[in-house]
Write an enzyme that holds these catalytic residues in place. Structure first.
Site, PDB file in Angstrom:
ATOM      1  CG  ASP A 105      18.997  17.073  22.299  1.00  0.00           C
ATOM      2  OD1 ASP A 105      19.832  17.122  21.037  1.00  0.00           O
ATOM      3  OD2 ASP A 105      18.635  15.370  23.328  1.00  0.00           O
ATOM      4  CG  ASP A 128      26.465  19.063  26.050  1.00  0.00           C
ATOM      5  OD1 ASP A 128      26.309  18.817  26.900  1.00  0.00           O
ATOM      6  OD2 ASP A 128      26.140  19.508  24.891  1.00  0.00           O
ATOM      7  CD  GLU A 184      27.808  15.695  25.509  1.00  0.00           C
ATOM      8  OE1 GLU A 184      28.372  14.542  25.171  1.00  0.00           O
ATOM      9  OE2 GLU A 184      26.978  16.794  26.005  1.00  0.00           O
TER      10      GLU A 184
END
Length: 279
Positions: free
Chosen positions: A78, A167, A169
């Site tokens: 990534d 994403d 988190e």
């Protein structure tokens, strides 16, 4: 007879006094910053600078793991703007066959390196997709999904484009759960994933860590039968997965921060990566 330079002596004396005072002040500031719950502005990164796994690395530490299981794994990476212009041919030659590239964050940031990274990975033969760094404290899930789609997060059935990834988190800019209750976080994620699916026809991949998911969603099992899981776990084994998922699609097994070193295993051979791309 020695000449007494009184002016020089006074200046030297003043410098020593100033230095001593400065040292005391710095020591006091260090003690204040060391107190629990105390943070300085320098400790909070600028909005837009987050990358996939930034919060995970800050919470779990930067480690290298990833003992390959029995099932064939396909190597991927990534990237984000921290990586600048990526040498994709070098990565391809090293065995990397797929990539996820940061496109957006919130509804306020688009990566200036997105085109080079997204198109460059494609041009060397990789299967690639884009990801969105979620900030649930700034705008709704629907607003961020639409922003993501409008700035590189879409999908096309060309055999080389992976569905977008969310994403979600630890918050690098503030409270770990972005000020939301577990129910509020689940609602936000559903708002994002439902909006993305309605617009593209694909269920987005969810990137997260089990400990964050447990802390901030109450270990919700609402997504396990719908969204492919990209799990962050910097160890020699994947470990316990979030509720609802029996197996991970991708395992990010290492993080080295803002370098092209955040590697992941896709759980299967290249044909399985292609299958996810094709839907």
């Amino acid at each position: 007879m020695p000449v007494h330079r009184s002016g020089t002596a006074r200046r030297g004396h003043a410098v020593r006094n100033h230095s001593a005072a400065a040292g005391i002040l710095l020591a006091v500031l260090a003690l204040i910053l060391a107190l629990p719950g105390t943070a300085s502005a320098a400790q909070t990164p600028a909005r837009g600078t987050a990358w996939l796994g930034m919060g995970v690395a800050a919470h779990d530490g930067v480690h290298t793991g990833g003992v390959s299981p029995m099932v064939t794994q396909t190597e991927g990476v990534d990237t984000s703007s921290h990586n600048g212009n990526v040498a994709w041919s070098t990565l391809w030659s090293s065995g990397v066959k797929w990539a996820y590239v940061k496109a957006t964050e919130g509804t306020y940031y688009t990566s200036p390196n997105f085109a080079q990274q997204y198109n460059g990975s494609y041009n060397v033969g990789m299967i690639r997709g884009s990801y969105h760094f979620a900030t649930p404290d700034t705008t709704s899930g629907a607003a961020q999904a639409n922003y993501f789609i409008a700035h590189g997060g879409g999908w096309s059935k060309d055999g080389k484009t992976l569905p977008g990834a969310l994403d979600i988190e630890w918050n690098p800019y503030g409270a770990a759960c972005y000020g939301k209750t577990a129910a509020g976080m689940v609602s936000w994620i559903k708002d994002f994933t439902n909006t993305y699916k309605a617009a593209t026809g694909r269920d987005p991949v969810i990137y997260t860590a089990t400990s964050w998911w447990t802390q901030c969603t109450g270990n919700s099992a609402s997504f396990g039968s719908i969204n492919p899981l990209w799990i962050a776990r910097y160890a020699t084994a994947v470990g316990t997965l979030p509720a609802g998922w029996g197996v991970q699609t991708i395992w990010q097994y290492t993080s080295s921060g803002p370098t092209v070193g955040d590697h992941s295993h896709f759980n299967g051979d290249l044909s399985r990566v292609q299958a996810l791309a094709n839907g």
